[in-house]
Every structure is written in C-alpha cells, then in structure tokens.
Scaffold this active site. Sequence first.
Site, PDB file in Angstrom:
ATOM      1  N   ILE A 264      81.667   9.488  29.584  1.00  0.00           N
ATOM      2  CA  ILE A 264      81.350  10.296  28.406  1.00  0.00           C
ATOM      3  C   ILE A 264      80.518   9.357  27.532  1.00  0.00           C
ATOM      4  CG2 ILE A 264      83.602   9.678  27.349  1.00  0.00           C
ATOM      5  CD1 ILE A 264      83.550  12.297  25.827  1.00  0.00           C
ATOM      6  N   SER A 265      79.377   9.839  27.028  1.00  0.00           N
ATOM      7  CA  SER A 265      78.451   8.957  26.301  1.00  0.00           C
ATOM      8  C   SER A 265      79.055   8.498  24.970  1.00  0.00           C
ATOM      9  CB  SER A 265      77.141   9.695  26.021  1.00  0.00           C
ATOM     10  OG  SER A 265      76.579  10.164  27.215  1.00  0.00           O
ATOM     11  N   ALA A 266      78.483   7.433  24.417  1.00  0.00           N
ATOM     12  CA  ALA A 266      78.911   6.957  23.098  1.00  0.00           C
ATOM     13  C   ALA A 266      78.593   8.034  22.051  1.00  0.00           C
ATOM     14  CB  ALA A 266      78.168   5.675  22.752  1.00  0.00           C
TER      15      ALA A 266
END
Length: 207
Positions: free
Chosen positions: A51-53
């Site tokens: 899951i991206s930042a």
Amino acid sequence: MVHLLESQGYIKNPQIRDAFLQVDRANFVPEKYRSKAYFDTPLPIGHAQTISAPSMVAIMLHLLEIEQNSKVLEIGTGSGYNACLLACLGARVFTIERLYPLYEMAKENMKQCPYRDRITILFGDGSGGFPKEAPYQRIMVTCGAPDIPKPLVEQLENGGIMVIPVGGTFFQELYVVEKDSNGNLRKRIWGDVAFVPMVGKYGHRWA
Ligand code: SAM
C-alpha cells in the site's frame, strides 16, 4: 497522519483532507502492520505488493483534480485504499487488480468504505485498461509501467488527466498526462517515485 500530511503540504485542499479522514488506512493494512497504519510509509500487503505511502497518495490525488461524478480508472487496486479515497472524493471508480488474492482482500477491505457503491472492482491485467467503460475522465496508475500504455491514452477522455509512474521495475518518474479538448497530449514529469512494477501485456513481462 492527516495533520502531518497537511502541515507538510501534501494535503492541499479540504476535499482531500476529508477523504483521508473518512477512509481509515488501518482497515486496509494487514493486522501485523496495523500499529504502523498512520505512518507516512508504504507497507506490505502480501504477495510482494505494497500500500503506497499516504503522502504519495495525496500527491497523486491532488494532481488528478478529481471532480464530482468523474469516471476514474485505477490500475492496481492493491488494498483498495486508494479506490475508497477516490470514491470519497465523488468519483465513480473502476479499479483493476491482477493478483487474485489481493482482489479478494480489497473487496473485503472495501466493505468498510462509506462510498462502496461507487466502486467497481475488477480482476485481471489492467495494463490495457478497461475499454468497456471508456472513456475515463481520470486514470490513476499505481504501479510502474515501462512506457505509457497506448490503450490507456486512448481510453482517456478529451480534457482528461492520467497520472502514471513510468520507468524501471524499482524506480520511475511520475508522469502527468493531460489530453486537451482536441485530443492533443501534454506530458510533464512530477518527479522521481518508486512503485512496484506493472506486470502485463503493456507492462513489464517478467515477475
Ligand atoms: N492502489 C493500491 C492501494 O491503495 O493499496 C496500491 C497499489 S500497489 C502499489 C500496486 C498494485 O498494482 C499491486 O497490487 C499489483 O498487484 C498491481 N498491479 C501490477 N500490475 C498490474 C496490472 N497489469 N493490472 C492490474 N494490477 C496490477
């Protein structure tokens, strides 16, 4: 997390702030990483994906200039977090995931989303987009493509915006692709990013 993103300039408008407040990132990260859900960092979601930042997500949402009821295609559903944020911003979202266990996990995670009925989640290779529902006013690609896939350009409506990481399998440049009312493209590079690779017909072939 939201205050931090705002104070650092990643969240720039009240709509995006409200979406971040409404969609709890903790519901989208695996149990063992839940204590880190509000850190500004990518987190593993299984199957070598992330899951991206949150700051990266905020940047992309800002660049996309999402409008109420706009039709948005997302390539790379992952946890489903991003799709829920888009739905909270008023978009009608079509999101595609190529890994079946993540597709199943995202469907489960999305049950927590207050705007779930605005999201259609699809399983398969999204590197060629989803022509059946085209054109899209916005396209958000959350995996790194070797080039901008031609079908995605074709499926972008005149006046539309696409954000897409383009480059290698570890590091890319984030492109903002705008199609004007005559269908002419303008590409600009936002900066360097690191996404997991897009794998598929118009993506990287290995892995
Ligand atoms: N947007 C996601 C979220 O909110 O959790 C994070 C996406 S993660 C950085 C990238 C995702 O793209 C991975 O789940 C990966 O399996 C998916 N992906 C890679 N190539 C794809 C393709 N050709 N079609 C659809 N999904 C793809």
